[in-house]
Design a protein around this motif. Sequence first.
Motif, short mmCIF file in Angstrom:
data_model
loop_
_atom_site.label_atom_id
_atom_site.label_comp_id
_atom_site.label_asym_id
_atom_site.label_seq_id
_atom_site.Cartn_x
_atom_site.Cartn_y
_atom_site.Cartn_z
N VAL A 3 1.06 -1.11 -0.02
CA VAL A 3 0.00 -0.03 -0.01
C VAL A 3 0.79 1.19 0.04
O VAL A 3 0.49 2.07 -0.70
CB VAL A 3 -0.98 0.14 1.40
N GLU A 4 1.62 1.33 0.69
CA GLU A 4 2.94 2.37 0.79
C GLU A 4 3.34 2.72 -0.41
O GLU A 4 3.50 3.91 -1.14
CB GLU A 4 3.84 2.13 2.05
N GLU A 20 -3.68 9.96 -15.47
CA GLU A 20 -4.11 8.71 -15.56
C GLU A 20 -3.44 7.66 -14.74
O GLU A 20 -4.10 6.83 -14.11
CB GLU A 20 -4.05 8.38 -17.10
N SER A 21 -2.11 7.83 -14.73
CA SER A 21 -1.31 6.74 -13.98
C SER A 21 -1.76 6.97 -12.23
O SER A 21 -1.86 6.15 -11.72
CB SER A 21 0.20 6.99 -14.23
N ALA A 22 -1.57 8.36 -12.03
CA ALA A 22 -1.91 8.60 -10.96
C ALA A 22 -3.43 8.21 -10.26
O ALA A 22 -3.42 7.51 -9.21
CB ALA A 22 -1.90 10.18 -10.48
N GLY A 23 -4.14 8.43 -11.07
CA GLY A 23 -5.50 7.96 -10.84
C GLY A 23 -5.76 6.44 -10.68
O GLY A 23 -6.19 5.87 -9.61
N MET A 24 -5.13 5.59 -11.41
CA MET A 24 -5.07 4.13 -11.44
C MET A 24 -4.25 3.73 -9.93
O MET A 24 -4.75 2.81 -9.45
CB MET A 24 -4.45 3.38 -12.39
N TYR A 26 -3.69 5.48 -7.24
CA TYR A 26 -4.67 5.91 -5.89
C TYR A 26 -5.63 4.89 -5.70
O TYR A 26 -5.76 4.17 -4.59
CB TYR A 26 -5.49 7.28 -6.13
N ARG A 27 -6.33 4.31 -6.65
CA ARG A 27 -7.46 3.28 -6.68
C ARG A 27 -6.77 1.91 -6.44
O ARG A 27 -7.27 1.19 -5.39
CB ARG A 27 -8.18 3.15 -7.79
N LYS A 28 -5.41 1.60 -6.94
CA LYS A 28 -4.88 0.30 -6.47
C LYS A 28 -4.49 0.48 -5.12
O LYS A 28 -4.73 -0.58 -4.36
CB LYS A 28 -3.62 0.39 -7.33
N ALA A 29 -3.83 1.52 -4.44
CA ALA A 29 -3.53 1.60 -3.04
C ALA A 29 -4.50 1.56 -2.03
O ALA A 29 -4.76 1.04 -1.09
CB ALA A 29 -3.10 3.01 -2.95
N MET A 30 -5.98 2.25 -2.63
CA MET A 30 -6.96 1.92 -1.87
C MET A 30 -7.61 0.48 -1.83
O MET A 30 -7.86 -0.14 -0.88
CB MET A 30 -8.27 2.98 -2.16
N ASP A 31 -7.74 -0.01 -3.00
CA ASP A 31 -8.12 -1.48 -3.06
C ASP A 31 -7.04 -2.52 -2.25
O ASP A 31 -7.64 -3.21 -1.51
CB ASP A 31 -7.97 -1.93 -4.54
N VAL A 70 -13.98 7.10 -5.25
CA VAL A 70 -12.32 6.49 -5.55
C VAL A 70 -12.48 5.46 -6.57
O VAL A 70 -11.75 5.65 -7.73
CB VAL A 70 -11.61 6.53 -4.61
N ARG A 71 -13.24 4.54 -6.58
CA ARG A 71 -13.23 3.30 -7.32
C ARG A 71 -13.79 3.85 -8.60
O ARG A 71 -13.15 3.42 -9.48
CB ARG A 71 -14.24 2.29 -6.71
N LEU A 72 -14.80 4.60 -8.59
CA LEU A 72 -15.22 4.88 -10.08
C LEU A 72 -14.37 6.01 -10.64
O LEU A 72 -13.98 5.79 -11.84
CB LEU A 72 -16.46 5.90 -9.66
#
Length: 120
Positions: A3-4, A20-24, A26-31, A70-72
């Motif tokens: 996660v870190e 685009e990379s940042a958005g993906m 952030y979502r991956k970190a949340m997931d 965030v998922r969306l």
Amino acid sequence: VAVERQFREAEENRFRDNRESAGMMYRKAMDTALDELVADKQERDRRKRILKMVEQRKLTPDLGDWANEVRLLGNEAGHEPDAPDKADIADLAHFTRMLLIYLFEMPQRIAAMRARRAET
């Protein structure tokens, strides 16, 4: 640790304006963070996992709603032809940071405070 690393990568992409990379990321970190705490690991639907965590009181209803946003937004970053706007990425950054604090840092701080108070 994952996660870190993922959050750090999201932040680096944000500051480089790789939205685009940042958005993906952030979502991956949340997931990844939610995956560490969810009871039903067989459920593949992220929306249902978020709802389950709200039911289990591992997330407040407001955090559950925000996690779904965030998922969306993360989905849009990965699948839409246009890059997300800077405001959406700023929201993703803020929420992801707050979620990580809520899930990982706050419980440790509360435990440390209780231990310190028990000693006195």
